[in-house]
Write a protein that holds these residues in place. Structure first.
Motif, PDB file in Angstrom:
ATOM      1  N   ILE A  16     -38.588 -42.920 -31.741  1.00 48.40           N
ATOM      2  CA  ILE A  16     -39.402 -42.886 -31.010  1.00 48.40           C
ATOM      3  C   ILE A  16     -39.615 -44.316 -29.485  1.00 48.40           C
ATOM      4  O   ILE A  16     -39.258 -45.367 -30.448  1.00 48.40           O
ATOM      5  CB  ILE A  16     -40.777 -43.753 -31.643  1.00 48.40           C
ATOM      6  CG1 ILE A  16     -41.063 -42.378 -33.262  1.00 48.40           C
ATOM      7  CG2 ILE A  16     -42.168 -43.273 -31.578  1.00 48.40           C
ATOM      8  CD1 ILE A  16     -41.990 -42.749 -34.331  1.00 48.40           C
TER       9      ILE A  16
ATOM     10  N   VAL B  23     -46.572 -39.794 -29.935  1.00 42.77           N
ATOM     11  CA  VAL B  23     -46.348 -39.559 -31.759  1.00 42.77           C
ATOM     12  C   VAL B  23     -47.713 -39.657 -31.739  1.00 42.77           C
ATOM     13  O   VAL B  23     -48.372 -40.759 -31.495  1.00 42.77           O
ATOM     14  CB  VAL B  23     -45.057 -40.438 -32.263  1.00 42.77           C
ATOM     15  CG1 VAL B  23     -45.731 -40.677 -34.097  1.00 42.77           C
ATOM     16  CG2 VAL B  23     -44.205 -39.927 -31.985  1.00 42.77           C
TER      17      VAL B  23
ATOM     18  N   LEU C 110     -47.060 -39.751 -38.845  1.00 39.95           N
ATOM     19  CA  LEU C 110     -45.396 -39.360 -39.764  1.00 39.95           C
ATOM     20  C   LEU C 110     -45.542 -39.087 -40.580  1.00 39.95           C
ATOM     21  O   LEU C 110     -46.960 -38.884 -40.881  1.00 39.95           O
ATOM     22  CB  LEU C 110     -45.274 -41.641 -40.258  1.00 39.95           C
ATOM     23  CG  LEU C 110     -45.201 -42.861 -38.765  1.00 39.95           C
ATOM     24  CD1 LEU C 110     -43.963 -43.605 -39.539  1.00 39.95           C
ATOM     25  CD2 LEU C 110     -43.685 -42.137 -37.734  1.00 39.95           C
TER      26      LEU C 110
ATOM     27  N   ALA D 191     -41.985 -37.086 -37.675  1.00 40.76           N
ATOM     28  CA  ALA D 191     -43.617 -36.922 -37.191  1.00 40.76           C
ATOM     29  C   ALA D 191     -44.047 -35.448 -36.619  1.00 40.76           C
ATOM     30  O   ALA D 191     -43.256 -34.754 -36.287  1.00 40.76           O
ATOM     31  CB  ALA D 191     -43.629 -38.060 -36.080  1.00 40.76           C
TER      32      ALA D 191
ATOM     33  N   ASN E 256     -38.357 -46.954 -34.510  1.00 41.53           N
ATOM     34  CA  ASN E 256     -39.439 -47.511 -34.122  1.00 41.53           C
ATOM     35  C   ASN E 256     -38.862 -47.665 -32.744  1.00 41.53           C
ATOM     36  O   ASN E 256     -38.538 -49.533 -33.074  1.00 41.53           O
ATOM     37  CB  ASN E 256     -40.579 -48.309 -34.735  1.00 41.53           C
ATOM     38  CG  ASN E 256     -41.682 -48.511 -34.485  1.00 41.53           C
ATOM     39  OD1 ASN E 256     -41.668 -48.077 -32.588  1.00 41.53           O
ATOM     40  ND2 ASN E 256     -42.251 -49.321 -34.751  1.00 41.53           N
TER      41      ASN E 256
ATOM     42  N   THR F 147     -40.561 -48.520 -29.598  1.00 39.79           N
ATOM     43  CA  THR F 147     -41.455 -48.753 -28.913  1.00 39.79           C
ATOM     44  C   THR F 147     -42.144 -50.456 -28.110  1.00 39.79           C
ATOM     45  O   THR F 147     -43.131 -50.873 -27.757  1.00 39.79           O
ATOM     46  CB  THR F 147     -43.069 -48.419 -29.366  1.00 39.79           C
ATOM     47  OG1 THR F 147     -42.903 -49.155 -30.975  1.00 39.79           O
ATOM     48  CG2 THR F 147     -42.707 -46.415 -30.220  1.00 39.79           C
TER      49      THR F 147
ATOM     50  N   SER G 185     -44.869 -51.610 -30.951  1.00 42.92           N
ATOM     51  CA  SER G 185     -43.921 -51.566 -32.024  1.00 42.92           C
ATOM     52  C   SER G 185     -45.182 -51.360 -33.340  1.00 42.92           C
ATOM     53  O   SER G 185     -45.126 -50.305 -34.402  1.00 42.92           O
ATOM     54  CB  SER G 185     -43.182 -52.975 -32.453  1.00 42.92           C
ATOM     55  OG  SER G 185     -42.120 -52.325 -31.798  1.00 42.92           O
TER      56      SER G 185
ATOM     57  N   ILE H 218     -47.151 -48.436 -34.095  1.00 43.84           N
ATOM     58  CA  ILE H 218     -46.365 -47.158 -34.780  1.00 43.84           C
ATOM     59  C   ILE H 218     -46.431 -47.662 -37.160  1.00 43.84           C
ATOM     60  O   ILE H 218     -46.233 -47.057 -36.987  1.00 43.84           O
ATOM     61  CB  ILE H 218     -44.530 -47.521 -34.718  1.00 43.84           C
ATOM     62  CG1 ILE H 218     -44.908 -45.880 -33.074  1.00 43.84           C
ATOM     63  CG2 ILE H 218     -44.294 -46.097 -35.182  1.00 43.84           C
ATOM     64  CD1 ILE H 218     -45.635 -45.354 -32.714  1.00 43.84           C
TER      65      ILE H 218
ATOM     66  N   THR I 202     -37.426 -50.258 -37.271  1.00 48.03           N
ATOM     67  CA  THR I 202     -38.350 -51.028 -36.282  1.00 48.03           C
ATOM     68  C   THR I 202     -37.222 -51.868 -35.285  1.00 48.03           C
ATOM     69  O   THR I 202     -36.244 -52.929 -36.658  1.00 48.03           O
ATOM     70  CB  THR I 202     -39.143 -51.778 -36.488  1.00 48.03           C
ATOM     71  OG1 THR I 202     -40.422 -50.326 -37.085  1.00 48.03           O
ATOM     72  CG2 THR I 202     -39.925 -52.344 -35.340  1.00 48.03           C
TER      73      THR I 202
END
Length: 834
Positions: free
Chosen positions: A153, A327, A330, A346, A366, A368, A372, A375, A509
């Motif tokens: 993601i 997304v 999840l 997801a 993750n 992002t 972050s 998510i 992450t």
């Protein structure tokens, strides 16, 4: 080298033994030993670099190419482009191009539908290794029902890097992004690929082994950047001006240590300049009290194009990549062994159609960046935030403020940070700030931040070089995701580099870090994912030697053949070469004839910039561009180089994209409105956006592709729109000035008398105090006591310029006073804005 090992050992022991603010006396003594022996080491540097320079020359002549190196290992080279024939000569047009799967095909694969990507021809066989175990390059054959090995993601630098790393190992990968590739922080960087001289200074002065390790890692990755994407990255000399004599050996020694830490991954070594040579190299620099300068080298790149190229290269290795796919939640399933719920995919939505579906995967990553926490809270709603967002504002100024091929670093700003001043893509990037902020998709730089950067620039440039607010062509704010480790004892402390966090439900992450180390971050993340999700890759990590699409037959002189073959302007050919690599041939093949004798192909979108219409078509067909912002901001960098120029080309880009994507009139109007809102975040004045948002798109297109802003009935500089204008005066203003001047030019010879200057100014209804008139006349070299002496129009223009400048500055101070006070992050926690 022995000294690198000894220094690392010293810093490591110092970091371990440090308590509060200081380290042990033993560690300090060792540090002083290094400082004391610095002079002796410096004496050896000359011989060391004489050898290195000889070796570098030999290396340039006889260096193994990637192909030669793989051949020496008994393998054929692996290329990112499946249709790239390995025997195509460097600089020549490849015989065939691989075309990425369409977005529709990508979404079908993301939905689990059977869809076979275009099969490469026989030439593709030459791009795989000859070893038996390496046969079957690309995605492993699996039933679509089993889903993906990994769902990633976020398609910024880290996410796209993870997708390429995993796909090149033979894993089945999906990459989704809510907006576009590099739509956030990854397109709003300082554009440097660097180890960080400031980090090295902090590592030694603060006995910080983590900082030292981070510098060494970044220096290694800097060299990798230059190898895997040579057309998107380059070496850049950066000048450190010195105004105190004792700083000259101090900076010189620091830069030499920076060179030596790179070891075999060195680039051009640093050197020292005297005062005269410094001003010859950087004539815009303030000369008062200047002693000399030290010049060191770092890397520079085109960040968003690098990001897009990473995503497309991942697709070439079999990854499914989908931008504008968000997304929503999840998917969790019970792990029969542990009895815990684990993340297994997801629910995603195509933001163009609104369609939603589930994507199953063995593991989810993750990546992002600043987002972050959003998510993480889908996984654990009560999860504490790990991101401490920091806003970094950058400005772009015209190219005449800096030499074409040399940047500058101000190591001592008014608040102890550093400011970069770097030539980039035909402009000059200046920045950055470092302030606490909220996480938003497109933050707007404040006037307070812009003015702070301008003031810092004025401090190191010559007084003859005026930097005005109107010189700012673009301004943007990027959110740097400084992170806290939720498992650390003190969760308020920020992590120095990047962090990989694995939640109880096995959501991985990756956050923090910087552009330079994206590849190493991706490698560590995929290594962790293989271990956590018990995956079975076909290969090990190969991204250190995998050249990105466009790199394989590119050369520095390829643009000459483009110019000759297609009859392009030289600057257009060079821009295409450095933005697309050998893919520039494909961009040119899409170009229409101009209808002129020269250039033959390549109709410019804007007369001042080397971007052509066929780039829009290529962006849509081969790089997944879906919106106007995708094109003008991240495929071609016009929005980052000149927000107003980008504003002017919007109608034409909409017209070109509408033809490709079959947009309805309603979609075209929406694109127009959305793009104007985005350009406001890039420094386009709100007054222009507000005025143009209500203008129908059809009206804008009828004006030859340009959106004109009407002026007020009064002179424009009495309107604060003038605060943002590049030219000191508009054509209307000059016309008004000439008309008022002509009223008192009785003889028609181009002169008026001194006594007529005040009536001219009054006729123009300008804001000036009568007491200031004598000062204004003196500054224009007019004697205020000689009423009948002649005065030229150019002298009156100087007076008008001074009046306008004073008015604008007063209004600017009034605007800035209404803005919030900058909430800066301490330099000890932020790394000094670098």
């Amino acid at each position: 080298m022995w000294w690198r090992q000894r220094l690392a050992s010293t810093l490591s022991s110092a970091s371990t033994s440090a308590g509060g603010g200081g380290g042990s006396s033993s560690a300090r003594s060792k540090l002083f030993y290094f400082a004391a022996t610095g002079t002796a080491m410096s004496a050896l540097v000359g011989g060391y670099y004489a050898y290195n320079n000889f070796y570098a020359d030999s290396d340039r002549k006889h260096r193994f190419s990637h192909s030669a190196m793989m051949g020496a290992l008994g393998q054929k080279p692996i290329y990112a482009d499946p249709l790239m024939a390995h025997d195509t000569p460097i600089g020549e047009r490849p015989h065939a191009f691989w075309t990425p799967p369409s977005r529709e095909q990508m979404l079908n694969r993301l939905k689990g539908k059977k869809s076979t990507p275009p099969s490469p021809p026989a030439a593709a066989a030459a791009t795989t290794t000859s070893n038996e175990e390496d046969k079957g390059e690309g995605v492993k054959e699996e039933d679509d029902d089993e889903g993906f090995d990994l769902l990633i993601i976020g398609a910024g630098a880290t996410g796209a890097g993870c997708a390429l790393d995993a796909a090149s190992r033979g894993l089945k990968v999906a990459l989704v992004e809510r907006d576009d590739f590099a739509s956030g922080t990854s397109s709003k960087s300082t554009k440097l690929i660097h180890g960080g001289v400031r980090y090295l200074q902090k590592a030694i002065m603060g006995l910080d082994y983590d900082q030292y390790k981070m510098v060494c890692e970044a220096l290694h990755e800097r060299k990798t950047f230059l190898h895997i994407a040579p057309y998107l990255s380059n070496e850049l000399p950066i000048l450190l001006p010195v105004y105190k004599w004792w700083q000259l050996p101090y900076f010189w020694f620091g830069c030499k240590m920076y060179d030596m830490l790179a070891g075999s991954e060195r680039i051009t070594p640093s050197y020292m300049l005297g005062r005269k040579r410094t001003l010859e190299s950087f004539p815009m620099l303030k000369s008062e009290n200047l002693v000399g300068a030290v010049v060191y080298y770092d890397g520079q790149h085109n960040d968003s194009r690098m990001n897009v190229t990473l995503a497309v290269t991942a697709a070439a290795h079999g990854a499914v990549v989908a931008n504008h796919t968000e997304v929503l939640s999840l998917i969790k399933e019970m792990n029969p062994e542990s009895g815990q719920d684990v993340v297994k995919g997801a629910v995603v939505r195509d933001n163009e159609t609104g369609e939603t579906w589930e994507v199953k995967a063995k593991g989810v990553i993750n990546a992002t960046g600043p987002f972050s926490d959003a998510i993480l809270k889908m996984d654990t709603p009560k999860m504490q935030d790990i991101v401490a967002p920091s806003a970094g504002v950058h400005l772009v100024l015209p190219s005449y403020f800096s030499p074409k091929n040399m940047g500058m670093l101000d190591p001592a700003t008014s608040d102890g940070r550093v400011v970069f001043f770097l030539p980039w893509e035909g402009g000059v990037v200046a920045g950055t700030t470092d302030t606490l902020c909220d996480v938003t998709p497109n933050p707007i730089p404040s006037e307070k931040e812009i003015e702070w950067i301008l003031n810092e620039i004025r401090r190191f440039l010559s007084p003859d070089v005026k930097v005005r607010r109107g010189d700012v062509l673009a301004a943007w704010s990027g959110i740097r995701p400084l992170v806290r480790d939720p498992k650390a004892k003190n969760t308020k402390d920020l992590v120095r580099n990047h962090m990989i966090h694995i939640s109880e439900s096995k959501l991985i992450t990756i956050a923090g870090g910087k552009w330079t180390t994206y590849r190493e971050m991706a490698k560590e993340t995929i290594d962790e994912a293989i271990k956590t999700f018990v995956l079975s890759p076909v290969y090990g990590c190969r991204t250190e030697s995998t050249r990105l699409i466009g790199s394989h037959t590119w050369s520095e002189t390829m643009f000459i053949k483009l110019a000759q073959n297609f009859g392009l302007d030289a600057d257009v050919a060079k821009a295409l070469s450095h933005n697309y690599g050998d893919r520039a041939w494909a961009v040119c093949a899409m170009a229409e004839r101009t209808g002129r004798h020269f250039p033959v192909f390549g109709t410019r979108l804007h007369p001042s910039y080397p971007f052509i219409e066929s780039e829009v078509k290529y962006a849509v067909e081969c790089e997944y561009a879906r919106t106007v912002v995708d094109v003008i901001a991240r495929r071609m960098r016009l929005a980052f180089l000149d927000a107003h120029a980008a504003f002017e080309v919007v109608p034409k880009v909409i017209e070109l994209m509408a033809n490709e994507l079959k947009w309805s009139p309603e979609r075209q109007q929406k694109e127009y409105t959305d793009t104007l809102a985005y350009l406001q975040t890039m420094g386009l004045p709100k007054t222009i956006v507000d005025q143009s948002s209500s203008t129908p798109l059809e009206t804008s297109i009828t004006k030859e592709g340009y959106v004109h802003v009407t002026t007020t009935s009064s002179l424009p500089f009495l309107d604060m729109n003038s605060y943002y204008h590049r030219g000191q005066f508009s054509a209307d203003e000059i016309g008004a000035f000439r008309a008022a001047f002509a009223d008192y030019d009785d003889k028609g010879d181009g002169y008026i008398k001194v006594k007529h200057v005040e009536p001219v100014l009054k006729a123009l209804n300008l804001p000036f105090a009568k007491d200031d008139l004598s000062k204004l006349l003196n500054k224009a070299q007019i004697d205020p006591t000689s009423d009948d002496k002649p005065v030229e129009f150019e002298q009156v223009l100087i007076i008008l310029s001074d009046i306008k400048e004073k008015y604008i500055q007063e209004q600017a101070r009034s605007m800035a006073s209404e803005k919030k006070v900058l909430n800066r992050i301490p330099t000890s926690r932020s790394g000094g804005s670098v």
